[in-house]
Design an enzyme around this catalytic site. Structure first.
Site, PDB file in Angstrom:
ATOM      1  N   ILE A  30       1.161 -17.193   1.090  1.00 40.57           N
ATOM      2  CA  ILE A  30      -0.129 -17.008   0.410  1.00 40.57           C
ATOM      3  C   ILE A  30       0.029 -17.221  -1.096  1.00 40.57           C
ATOM      4  CG2 ILE A  30      -2.023 -15.388  -0.011  1.00 40.57           C
ATOM      5  CD1 ILE A  30      -1.215 -14.059   2.713  1.00 40.57           C
ATOM      6  N   ASP A  66      10.112 -14.470  -7.555  1.00 40.79           N
ATOM      7  CA  ASP A  66      10.355 -14.325  -6.117  1.00 40.79           C
ATOM      8  C   ASP A  66      11.861 -14.236  -5.923  1.00 40.79           C
ATOM      9  OD1 ASP A  66      10.508 -14.969  -3.196  1.00 40.79           O
ATOM     10  OD2 ASP A  66       8.368 -15.399  -3.460  1.00 40.79           O
ATOM     11  N   SER A  78      13.723 -14.277  -0.582  1.00 36.61           N
ATOM     12  CA  SER A  78      14.217 -13.655   0.649  1.00 36.61           C
ATOM     13  C   SER A  78      13.465 -14.181   1.866  1.00 36.61           C
ATOM     14  CB  SER A  78      14.091 -12.128   0.570  1.00 36.61           C
ATOM     15  OG  SER A  78      12.758 -11.763   0.276  1.00 36.61           O
ATOM     16  N   ASP A  82      14.429 -10.102  -7.943  1.00 37.54           N
ATOM     17  CA  ASP A  82      13.874  -9.045  -7.093  1.00 37.54           C
ATOM     18  C   ASP A  82      12.944  -8.207  -7.971  1.00 37.54           C
ATOM     19  OD1 ASP A  82      13.438  -6.688  -5.694  1.00 37.54           O
ATOM     20  OD2 ASP A  82      15.514  -6.486  -5.020  1.00 37.54           O
ATOM     21  N   SER A  99      -4.055  -5.346   3.275  1.00 41.81           N
ATOM     22  CA  SER A  99      -4.232  -5.895   4.622  1.00 41.81           C
ATOM     23  C   SER A  99      -5.300  -5.110   5.378  1.00 41.81           C
ATOM     24  CB  SER A  99      -2.892  -5.776   5.350  1.00 41.81           C
ATOM     25  OG  SER A  99      -3.053  -6.047   6.716  1.00 41.81           O
ATOM     26  N   THR A 123      -4.971  -4.099   8.083  1.00 42.48           N
ATOM     27  CA  THR A 123      -4.243  -3.115   8.884  1.00 42.48           C
ATOM     28  C   THR A 123      -4.459  -1.683   8.361  1.00 42.48           C
ATOM     29  OG1 THR A 123      -2.120  -2.834  10.004  1.00 42.48           O
ATOM     30  CG2 THR A 123      -2.013  -3.206   7.661  1.00 42.48           C
ATOM     31  N   TYR A 141       5.132  -1.145   8.224  1.00 39.95           N
ATOM     32  CA  TYR A 141       4.589  -2.176   7.334  1.00 39.95           C
ATOM     33  C   TYR A 141       3.178  -1.789   6.875  1.00 39.95           C
ATOM     34  CZ  TYR A 141       1.996  -6.247   5.887  1.00 39.95           C
ATOM     35  OH  TYR A 141       1.169  -7.075   5.176  1.00 39.95           O
ATOM     36  N   LYS A 201       1.381  -0.739   2.996  1.00 39.12           N
ATOM     37  CA  LYS A 201       0.167  -1.264   2.362  1.00 39.12           C
ATOM     38  C   LYS A 201      -0.765  -0.104   2.003  1.00 39.12           C
ATOM     39  CE  LYS A 201       1.330  -5.440   2.282  1.00 39.12           C
ATOM     40  NZ  LYS A 201       1.640  -6.031   0.980  1.00 39.12           N
ATOM     41  N   ARG A 217      -9.727 -11.834  16.394  1.00 35.22           N
ATOM     42  CA  ARG A 217      -9.379 -11.590  15.002  1.00 35.22           C
ATOM     43  C   ARG A 217     -10.262 -12.429  14.083  1.00 35.22           C
ATOM     44  NH1 ARG A 217      -7.108  -8.231  17.265  1.00 35.22           N
ATOM     45  NH2 ARG A 217      -4.929  -7.598  17.231  1.00 35.22           N
TER      46      ARG A 217
HETATM   47  P1  NAD Z   1       5.604 -14.339   2.505  1.00 37.17           P
HETATM   48  O1  NAD Z   1       6.768 -13.639   3.101  1.00 37.17           O
HETATM   49  O2  NAD Z   1       5.481 -15.796   2.735  1.00 37.17           O
HETATM   50  O3  NAD Z   1       5.557 -14.068   0.930  1.00 37.17           O
HETATM   51  C1  NAD Z   1       6.061 -12.898   0.347  1.00 37.17           C
HETATM   52  C2  NAD Z   1       7.049 -13.342  -0.719  1.00 37.17           C
HETATM   53  O4  NAD Z   1       7.585 -12.185  -1.362  1.00 37.17           O
HETATM   54  C3  NAD Z   1       8.231 -14.133  -0.150  1.00 37.17           C
HETATM   55  O5  NAD Z   1       8.332 -15.335  -0.870  1.00 37.17           O
HETATM   56  C4  NAD Z   1       9.434 -13.236  -0.392  1.00 37.17           C
HETATM   57  O6  NAD Z   1      10.595 -13.989  -0.655  1.00 37.17           O
HETATM   58  C5  NAD Z   1       8.974 -12.414  -1.584  1.00 37.17           C
HETATM   59  N1  NAD Z   1       9.568 -11.090  -1.740  1.00 37.17           N
HETATM   60  C6  NAD Z   1       9.675 -10.086  -0.830  1.00 37.17           C
HETATM   61  N2  NAD Z   1      10.246  -9.000  -1.398  1.00 37.17           N
HETATM   62  C7  NAD Z   1      10.498  -9.333  -2.703  1.00 37.17           C
HETATM   63  C8  NAD Z   1      11.078  -8.645  -3.791  1.00 37.17           C
HETATM   64  N3  NAD Z   1      11.509  -7.393  -3.693  1.00 37.17           N
HETATM   65  N4  NAD Z   1      11.178  -9.282  -4.973  1.00 37.17           N
HETATM   66  C9  NAD Z   1      10.746 -10.562  -5.114  1.00 37.17           C
HETATM   67  N5  NAD Z   1      10.193 -11.265  -4.120  1.00 37.17           N
HETATM   68  C10 NAD Z   1      10.067 -10.651  -2.922  1.00 37.17           C
HETATM   69  O7  NAD Z   1       4.299 -13.581   2.989  1.00 37.17           O
HETATM   70  P2  NAD Z   1       2.766 -13.952   2.782  1.00 37.17           P
HETATM   71  O8  NAD Z   1       2.190 -14.189   4.113  1.00 37.17           O
HETATM   72  O9  NAD Z   1       2.616 -14.983   1.731  1.00 37.17           O
HETATM   73  O10 NAD Z   1       2.215 -12.558   2.269  1.00 37.17           O
HETATM   74  C11 NAD Z   1       2.012 -12.282   0.901  1.00 37.17           C
HETATM   75  C12 NAD Z   1       1.527 -10.857   0.766  1.00 37.17           C
HETATM   76  O11 NAD Z   1       0.330 -10.695   1.501  1.00 37.17           O
HETATM   77  C13 NAD Z   1       2.514  -9.826   1.340  1.00 37.17           C
HETATM   78  O12 NAD Z   1       2.476  -8.679   0.531  1.00 37.17           O
HETATM   79  C14 NAD Z   1       1.943  -9.538   2.711  1.00 37.17           C
HETATM   80  O13 NAD Z   1       2.296  -8.258   3.162  1.00 37.17           O
HETATM   81  C15 NAD Z   1       0.446  -9.628   2.421  1.00 37.17           C
HETATM   82  N6  NAD Z   1      -0.351  -9.933   3.609  1.00 37.17           N
HETATM   83  C16 NAD Z   1      -0.046 -11.010   4.384  1.00 37.17           C
HETATM   84  C17 NAD Z   1      -0.812 -11.292   5.508  1.00 37.17           C
HETATM   85  C18 NAD Z   1      -0.471 -12.449   6.415  1.00 37.17           C
HETATM   86  O14 NAD Z   1      -0.935 -12.460   7.547  1.00 37.17           O
HETATM   87  N7  NAD Z   1       0.297 -13.436   5.975  1.00 37.17           N
HETATM   88  C19 NAD Z   1      -1.892 -10.473   5.827  1.00 37.17           C
HETATM   89  C20 NAD Z   1      -2.192  -9.381   5.011  1.00 37.17           C
HETATM   90  C21 NAD Z   1      -1.408  -9.126   3.901  1.00 37.17           C
HETATM   91  C1  WQD Z   2      -3.127 -12.660  16.281  1.00 43.24           C
HETATM   92  C2  WQD Z   2      -3.531 -12.557  17.735  1.00 43.24           C
HETATM   93  C3  WQD Z   2      -1.970 -11.369  19.129  1.00 43.24           C
HETATM   94  C4  WQD Z   2       1.290 -14.271  18.767  1.00 43.24           C
HETATM   95  C5  WQD Z   2      -0.752  -9.492  11.812  1.00 43.24           C
HETATM   96  C6  WQD Z   2      -0.420  -8.164  11.202  1.00 43.24           C
HETATM   97  C7  WQD Z   2      -1.436  -7.806  10.162  1.00 43.24           C
HETATM   98  C8  WQD Z   2      -1.598  -8.938   9.157  1.00 43.24           C
HETATM   99  C9  WQD Z   2      -1.845 -10.250   9.814  1.00 43.24           C
HETATM  100  C10 WQD Z   2      -0.116  -8.611   7.344  1.00 43.24           C
HETATM  101  C11 WQD Z   2      -3.258 -11.186  18.334  1.00 43.24           C
HETATM  102  C12 WQD Z   2      -2.068 -12.826  19.535  1.00 43.24           C
HETATM  103  C13 WQD Z   2       0.075 -13.620  18.637  1.00 43.24           C
HETATM  104  C14 WQD Z   2       1.652 -14.801  20.036  1.00 43.24           C
HETATM  105  C15 WQD Z   2      -0.442 -14.027  20.926  1.00 43.24           C
HETATM  106  N1  WQD Z   2      -0.401  -9.150   8.425  1.00 43.24           N
HETATM  107  N2  WQD Z   2      -0.771 -13.499  19.691  1.00 43.24           N
HETATM  108  N3  WQD Z   2       0.762 -14.659  21.069  1.00 43.24           N
HETATM  109  O1  WQD Z   2      -1.355  -9.114  14.847  1.00 43.24           O
HETATM  110  O2  WQD Z   2      -3.704  -9.801  14.169  1.00 43.24           O
HETATM  111  O3  WQD Z   2      -2.022  -9.388  12.439  1.00 43.24           O
HETATM  112  O4  WQD Z   2      -0.825 -10.495  10.798  1.00 43.24           O
HETATM  113  O5  WQD Z   2      -0.702  -7.751   6.779  1.00 43.24           O
HETATM  114  O6  WQD Z   2      -1.019  -6.639   9.557  1.00 43.24           O
HETATM  115  O7  WQD Z   2      -0.404  -7.181  12.218  1.00 43.24           O
HETATM  116  O8  WQD Z   2      -1.804 -11.395  13.803  1.00 43.24           O
HETATM  117  O9  WQD Z   2      -1.071 -13.696  14.265  1.00 43.24           O
HETATM  118  O10 WQD Z   2       0.382 -11.764  15.029  1.00 43.24           O
HETATM  119  O11 WQD Z   2      -1.794 -12.193  16.159  1.00 43.24           O
HETATM  120  O12 WQD Z   2      -1.204 -13.924  21.880  1.00 43.24           O
HETATM  121  O13 WQD Z   2       2.755 -15.373  20.235  1.00 43.24           O
HETATM  122  O14 WQD Z   2      -2.732 -13.482  18.492  1.00 43.24           O
HETATM  123  O15 WQD Z   2      -1.905 -10.534  20.252  1.00 43.24           O
HETATM  124  O16 WQD Z   2      -4.313 -10.927  19.202  1.00 43.24           O
HETATM  125  P1  WQD Z   2      -2.242  -9.840  13.930  1.00 43.24           P
HETATM  126  P2  WQD Z   2      -0.977 -12.308  14.776  1.00 43.24           P
END
Ligand code: NAD
Ligand code: WQD
Length: 338
Positions: free
Chosen positions: A12, A31, A34, A58, A124, A126, A149, A153, A231
């Protein structure tokens, strides 16, 4: 205006860096790589034709963060950095609490030290837990998270709100993301999970590219229209654009505010498979398996607050999300590694 993007090399973060640079902001990314590759940031520069500064560090390392704030004039922070694998957080709760909470606290401390007053946080959906009715609205109480996790958040949100309460000049914007999928339209950056993907769309694209044999649909007996979970999937570039609106808002308003970033429309797992097949022309073999522990049957956003206050609206369709996820995966079958 210079924005510090923690976790800027991630999925993101890298897309948000594109939107920020294209909106005229200067960007400093930090970043520890990791869960990402510095190549993502080189590609961000290629897409935008602009340079950004990158520090490999970090964000829990206070001295390293202080160095960045000393060397750069940071006007605002978007805090993406964090560990995000739900299942792994159940196995390694202490690592998740240490990293994700320490990161949030350290950033707030260093911001205070250098007089930086605006932070946007990657939260999130969540945090709504299992108690709330859908669509989720920001004025609902937070709920009980089903994994560490999610708690990181929820707790980070609390820490940020308490910091804003104690400092009347501090501005905190909490962005609750729903399910981000898709990739930049160029196909140059996208989601590059390490190992077996936990999330649905990267799993589907890896099946499509021949890396995995078939998709397991987690549960077909939910009380939903087709029995599979629903979702609120959102295009990562729509999400990225939400950050530009949010940081602008944060720089203009003190206090804490929370916004859902979703489309407001849910899709089931089977609908996603079908939409992906239509967009890619590739059949996705799948079988219905057991439910995954901790999954809620369905949830989606009421996204009206971000529309009304930030003037942010999603523009991209599910077909766009699938097309762009596929475009990224097929052009980069090994992700950034090459
Ligand atoms: P991502 O893992 O691709 O990006 C997170 C980045 O943070 C990575 O590049 C990682 O190397 C870096 N990182 C982790 N710990 C660190 C530290 N201590 N110091 C420096 N860098 C560090 O994940 P993303 O999907 O891009 O998610 C970005 C943010 O959004 C995260 O906080 C995640 O929890 C949140 N989020 C993601 C989703 C999703 O579905 N992808 C949904 C809701 C919230
Ligand atoms: C989506 C749907 C699964 C994989 C997660 C985190 C949430 C947020 C976003 C960070 C669900 C189904 C998935 C597979 C499947 N992240 N599925 N087969 O669980 O909605 O959300 O990512 O904050 O906190 O929990 O996303 O992409 O894992 O799943 O059927 O192999 O797909 O059951 O219904 P989720 P997801």
């Amino acid at each position: 205006m210079t924005i510090l993007a923690t976790g800027g090399a991630g999925y993101i973060g890298s897309h948000a860096c594109v939107s920020l640079l294209e909106s005229g902001y200067d960007v400093v990314a930090v970043d520890d790589l990791s869960n990402s590759s510095a190549e993502a940031l080189r590609r961000v520069e290629k897409i935008t034709g602009r340079e950004l500064k990158f520090y490999e560090a970090d964000v829990c390392d206070r001295a390293a963060l202080e160095k960045i704030f000393r060397e750069q004039k940071i006007d605002g922070v978007i805090h993406f950095a964090g560990m995000k694998a739900v299942g792994e957080s159940v196995q390694k709760p202490l690592e998740y609490y240490r990293n994700n909470l320490d990161a949030t606290i350290t950033i707030l401390e260093v911001m205070r030290q250098f007089g930086c007053k605006a932070i946007v946080f990657s939260s999130s959906a969540t945090v709504y837990g299992s108690e709330n009715e859908y669509p989720y609205r920001e004025d609902m109480p937070k709920g009980t998270c089903s994994n560490p996790y999610g708690w990181t958040k929820s707790m980070s949100e609390q820490i940020l709100c308490d910091a804003a309460k104690a400092d009347s000049e501090l501005s905190v914007v909490l962005l609750r993301y729903f399910n981000p999928i898709g990739a930049h339209e160029s196909g140059l950056i996208g989601e590059d999970p390490k190992g077996i993907p936990n999330n649905l769309m990267p799993y589907i694209t890896q099946v499509a590219v021949g890396k995995r044999k078939e998709l397991t649909v987690f549960g077909g007996d939910y009380d939903t229209p087709d029995g599979t979970c629903r979702r609120d999937y959102i295009h990562v570039m729509d999400l990225a654009e939400g950050h530009v609106k949010a940081i602008k808002y944060a720089m203009e308003h003190a206090g804490a505010e929370v916004f859902n970033l979703g489309t407001g429309v849910p899709y089931s797992v089977l609908e996603i498979i079908k939409a992906f097949e239509d967009a890619s022309g590739i059949k996705i073999p799948y079988r219905i398996g057991a439910r995954r522990e901790g999954d809620l049957p369905e949830f989606w956003a009421d996204a009206s607050k971000a529309g009304n206050i930030l003037g942010w609206h999603t523009r991209r369709s599910l077909a766009d999300m699938c097309r762009d996820s596929w475009n990224w995966q097929k052009n980069n079958p090994k992700g950034y590694e090459e």
